[in-house]
Design an enzyme around this catalytic site. Structure first.
Site, PDB file in Angstrom:
ATOM      1  N   TRP A  37       2.418   1.079  -4.320  1.00  0.00           N
ATOM      2  CA  TRP A  37       1.743   0.845  -5.602  1.00  0.00           C
ATOM      3  C   TRP A  37       1.094   2.130  -6.131  1.00  0.00           C
ATOM      4  O   TRP A  37       0.872   2.257  -7.334  1.00  0.00           O
ATOM      5  CB  TRP A  37       0.701  -0.268  -5.452  1.00  0.00           C
ATOM      6  CG  TRP A  37      -0.676   0.197  -5.109  1.00  0.00           C
ATOM      7  CD1 TRP A  37      -1.138   0.544  -3.884  1.00  0.00           C
ATOM      8  CD2 TRP A  37      -1.770   0.370  -6.019  1.00  0.00           C
ATOM      9  NE1 TRP A  37      -2.455   0.932  -3.963  1.00  0.00           N
ATOM     10  CE2 TRP A  37      -2.867   0.824  -5.268  1.00  0.00           C
ATOM     11  CE3 TRP A  37      -1.919   0.173  -7.387  1.00  0.00           C
ATOM     12  CZ2 TRP A  37      -4.102   1.091  -5.845  1.00  0.00           C
ATOM     13  CZ3 TRP A  37      -3.151   0.450  -7.963  1.00  0.00           C
ATOM     14  CH2 TRP A  37      -4.225   0.888  -7.190  1.00  0.00           C
TER      15      TRP A  37
ATOM     16  N   TYR B 124      -0.954  11.460   7.871  1.00  0.00           N
ATOM     17  CA  TYR B 124      -0.249  10.605   8.825  1.00  0.00           C
ATOM     18  C   TYR B 124       0.667  11.419   9.749  1.00  0.00           C
ATOM     19  O   TYR B 124       0.585  11.304  10.985  1.00  0.00           O
ATOM     20  CB  TYR B 124       0.565   9.561   8.053  1.00  0.00           C
ATOM     21  CG  TYR B 124       1.318   8.588   8.922  1.00  0.00           C
ATOM     22  CD1 TYR B 124       0.653   7.572   9.603  1.00  0.00           C
ATOM     23  CD2 TYR B 124       2.705   8.685   9.055  1.00  0.00           C
ATOM     24  CE1 TYR B 124       1.350   6.676  10.397  1.00  0.00           C
ATOM     25  CE2 TYR B 124       3.406   7.791   9.848  1.00  0.00           C
ATOM     26  CZ  TYR B 124       2.728   6.790  10.501  1.00  0.00           C
ATOM     27  OH  TYR B 124       3.416   5.902  11.295  1.00  0.00           O
TER      28      TYR B 124
ATOM     29  N   HIS C   7     -12.903   4.593  -0.839  1.00  0.00           N
ATOM     30  CA  HIS C   7     -13.209   3.450  -1.701  1.00  0.00           C
ATOM     31  C   HIS C   7     -14.718   3.191  -1.735  1.00  0.00           C
ATOM     32  O   HIS C   7     -15.302   2.971  -2.809  1.00  0.00           O
ATOM     33  CB  HIS C   7     -12.483   2.193  -1.195  1.00  0.00           C
ATOM     34  CG  HIS C   7     -11.073   2.091  -1.671  1.00  0.00           C
ATOM     35  ND1 HIS C   7     -10.041   2.826  -1.127  1.00  0.00           N
ATOM     36  CD2 HIS C   7     -10.500   1.321  -2.648  1.00  0.00           C
ATOM     37  CE1 HIS C   7      -8.908   2.523  -1.747  1.00  0.00           C
ATOM     38  NE2 HIS C   7      -9.164   1.618  -2.679  1.00  0.00           N
TER      39      HIS C   7
ATOM     40  N   PRO D 247       1.448   8.823  -5.609  1.00  0.00           N
ATOM     41  CA  PRO D 247       0.802  10.120  -5.361  1.00  0.00           C
ATOM     42  C   PRO D 247      -0.118  10.112  -4.143  1.00  0.00           C
ATOM     43  O   PRO D 247      -0.078  11.043  -3.323  1.00  0.00           O
ATOM     44  CB  PRO D 247       0.022  10.374  -6.664  1.00  0.00           C
ATOM     45  CG  PRO D 247       0.792   9.643  -7.700  1.00  0.00           C
ATOM     46  CD  PRO D 247       1.285   8.406  -7.027  1.00  0.00           C
ATOM     47  N   VAL D 248      -0.938   9.073  -4.004  1.00  0.00           N
ATOM     48  CA  VAL D 248      -1.827   8.994  -2.846  1.00  0.00           C
ATOM     49  C   VAL D 248      -1.021   8.755  -1.570  1.00  0.00           C
ATOM     50  O   VAL D 248      -1.313   9.330  -0.510  1.00  0.00           O
ATOM     51  CB  VAL D 248      -2.874   7.890  -3.054  1.00  0.00           C
ATOM     52  CG1 VAL D 248      -3.673   7.650  -1.775  1.00  0.00           C
ATOM     53  CG2 VAL D 248      -3.817   8.263  -4.192  1.00  0.00           C
TER      54      VAL D 248
ATOM     55  N   TRP E 211       0.814  -1.210   0.000  1.00  0.00           N
ATOM     56  CA  TRP E 211       0.000   0.000   0.000  1.00  0.00           C
ATOM     57  C   TRP E 211       0.847   1.259   0.000  1.00  0.00           C
ATOM     58  O   TRP E 211       0.378   2.332  -0.403  1.00  0.00           O
ATOM     59  CB  TRP E 211      -0.943   0.005   1.201  1.00  0.00           C
ATOM     60  CG  TRP E 211      -2.040  -0.992   1.066  1.00  0.00           C
ATOM     61  CD1 TRP E 211      -2.187  -2.156   1.740  1.00  0.00           C
ATOM     62  CD2 TRP E 211      -3.153  -0.911   0.168  1.00  0.00           C
ATOM     63  NE1 TRP E 211      -3.318  -2.823   1.334  1.00  0.00           N
ATOM     64  CE2 TRP E 211      -3.934  -2.078   0.366  1.00  0.00           C
ATOM     65  CE3 TRP E 211      -3.572   0.004  -0.782  1.00  0.00           C
ATOM     66  CZ2 TRP E 211      -5.102  -2.328  -0.357  1.00  0.00           C
ATOM     67  CZ3 TRP E 211      -4.732  -0.240  -1.501  1.00  0.00           C
ATOM     68  CH2 TRP E 211      -5.487  -1.386  -1.280  1.00  0.00           C
TER      69      TRP E 211
END
Length: 509
Positions: free
Chosen positions: A395, A408, A433, A398-399, A392
């Protein structure tokens, strides 16, 4: 006279001692071109043996020549098998190629079986006509145009804050209203539209655009706030803004136009950031020196090719498999459900991989090259992930950068622990999501939300009990199996809500 020795120049016998010998021996010296020697075969043989004892290196040399003959007869040595971890062997390229060939042949067989069973279902014209049939019945273009309103509000709010017209509290309230409306307004419009299929795909596109806009404007707000704090504290200022085009020096070398806060609060700077392939705003965007036309054309060709391939695979491979999965789910036939799930896993995962390459490599590199955006790290080696957390984090760079910078770390600065901060990040990701799936489908089943939250215990389990290749295999299994489960859940519920006849309708028929 014959026994008498002449005086004067004559041959003198010199006594020499042979090392290790018992007694003396006599050796003649050279004189007048003549050589006289007194030799004794037995004495010389014994001397040779004694010399060998005194100089063992000579013996070893002879022995080495003897051993070389035995070395030529040897065919074994101490060594490990190549597939053992102790061997240190790491070149498995041939095995990787074999796996690729086997996957290609297996998928080719499945695809050929699909063609024989269903015929050719690919119809690009059907997809295009679906959206051109009645473009005013779905709100995607209008909502994209309206999104400029929220961009202008954010820009002018920052201008007011930079000159002190708005206080920090008023500016924060305006940003809060603006960002909240970005999430709620398109969702309300999509939910009010009555048409089904065009609105579903168009709604997903619109919500994706507005979600990206929300993240960008949130970053824009934070960075300009940090600039004000730096200016107010008389600390070093961010003197360069690389969000402007390149200019030429007199000697031909390229430099970047400079600006300082609040000189970055312009329409040009804002819209460069809106279209740039990043979610994190800064005054110092790295810029590439020129646009590489060949690179740009290759990425454009990949975009056009892979989007057609995605549509074709979905029409030909995914849709029939999903349609055949409805009955087992309705009858709760678990064995058939598992069979359908595994059959769907292959095309679903292949489509996901193609989509990843199309979006994160082809599309984002195309936009970056067109805008001369220098930072091309849109993904890292997530395929080598040995933990779920590493996947996570790598992959979707940008996010990940946005979450790390604006979510965070601010949580950690408030004194929250790392585990709680990571849980909060997964919670926010689960919300988005579900937002992107449930609103276009007009149903709330929380499958996407629960799927994301399930990553937390999965990450703990894999990180604690699995290492190396086992952890990497666990990550791949979660990707290959997890996504088809969510797809089948949503498709099944969507089918039940919209296409299955109700009991009252069945009686009337």
């Amino acid at each position: 006279m014959g026994d008498k020795v002449e005086k004067g120049p004559h041959n003198r016998k010199r006594r020499t001692t042979i090392t290790g010998g018992v007694g003396p021996s006599w050796k003649a010296t050279k004189s007048d071109g003549e050589t006289n020697s007194v030799t004794n075969h037995s004495v010389h043989q014994k001397a040779k043996e004694e010399k060998t004892q005194e100089f063992p290196a000579v013996a070893r040399k002879d022995k080495g020549k003897h051993d070389n003959h035995y070395d030529k007869l040897r065919c074994h040595r101490q060594q490990e098998s190549l597939l053992s971890s102790a061997s240190g062997y790491s070149n498995y390229r041939g095995i990787l190629n074999w796996c690729v060939v086997m996957l290609v042949l297996s998928n080719a067989r499945l695809f050929l079986e699909n063609l024989i069973k269903y015929g050719i279902l690919v119809d690009p014209i059907q997809v295009v006509s679906l959206f051109l049939k009645d473009p005013y019945s779905w709100p995607a273009p209008c909502l994209v145009i309206v999104s400029n309103t929220f961009i202008i509000i954010a820009l002018y709010n920052e201008r007011k804050l930079s000159v002190g017209t708005f206080s920090e509290r008023v500016g924060l309230f305006v940003h809060f209203l603006n960002l909240s409306t970005i999430l709620c307004f398109p969702a309300a419009v999509v939910l009010m539209v009555n048409s089904m299929t065009p609105e579903t795909v168009g709604g997903l596109f619109v919500l994706g655009v507005y979600t990206i806009l929300f993240l960008k404007l949130y970053s824009y707000k934070d960075v300009n706030k940090w600039c004000r704090e730096i200016r107010q504290a008389n600390a070093r200022s961010l003197s360069r803004s690389q969000s402007y085009p390149m200019v030429e020096k007199a000697n031909g070398s390229a430099i970047q136009a400079q600006t300082t806060y609040p000189g970055n609060l312009t329409h040009r700077d804002m819209y460069y950031f809106i279209f740039a392939p990043t979610l994190c705003y800064e005054l110092n965007f790295p810029r590439s020196p020129r646009i590489r036309k060949r690179f740009l054309l290759r990425r454009l060709f990949e975009m056009l090719f892979f989007i057609q391939l995605l549509v074709g695979l979905i029409q030909q491979w995914m849709v029939p498999t999903i349609q055949n999965s409805m009955k087992p789910f309705k009858d709760m036939d678990f064995s058939r459900m598992i069979e359908r799930l595994l059959k769907l896993a292959v095309p679903n995962h292949l489509i996901w991989l193609i989509f990843f390459y199309w979006f994160f490599h082809s599309s984002m590199n195309f936009v970056a090259e067109l805008m001369q955006f220098g930072d091309r790290e849109f993904y890292r080696d997530w395929w080598n992930s040995e933990t779920v957390t590493y996947f996570w984090q790598n992959w979707n760079i940008p996010v990940h950068k946005w979450c790390l910078r604006h979510f965070y770390k601010p949580i950690l600065k408030r004194g929250v622990g790392k585990w709680a901060a990571q849980t909060a990040v997964f919670l926010a990701s689960a919300f988005f999501h579900e937002y992107l799936v449930s609103v276009p489908l007009k149903m709330f089943r929380l499958w996407a939300f629960m799927g994301m939250m399930a990553q937390i215990p999965l990450a703990w389990f894999v990180g604690r009990f699995l290492r190396g290749n086992y952890g990497n295999a666990a990550v791949w299994i979660s990707l290959i199996i997890g996504q088809p489960i969510a797809v089948l859940m949503y498709v099944h519920d969507y089918y039940i809500l919209n296409f299955e006849e109700t009991p009252a309708a069945a009686v009337q028929h």
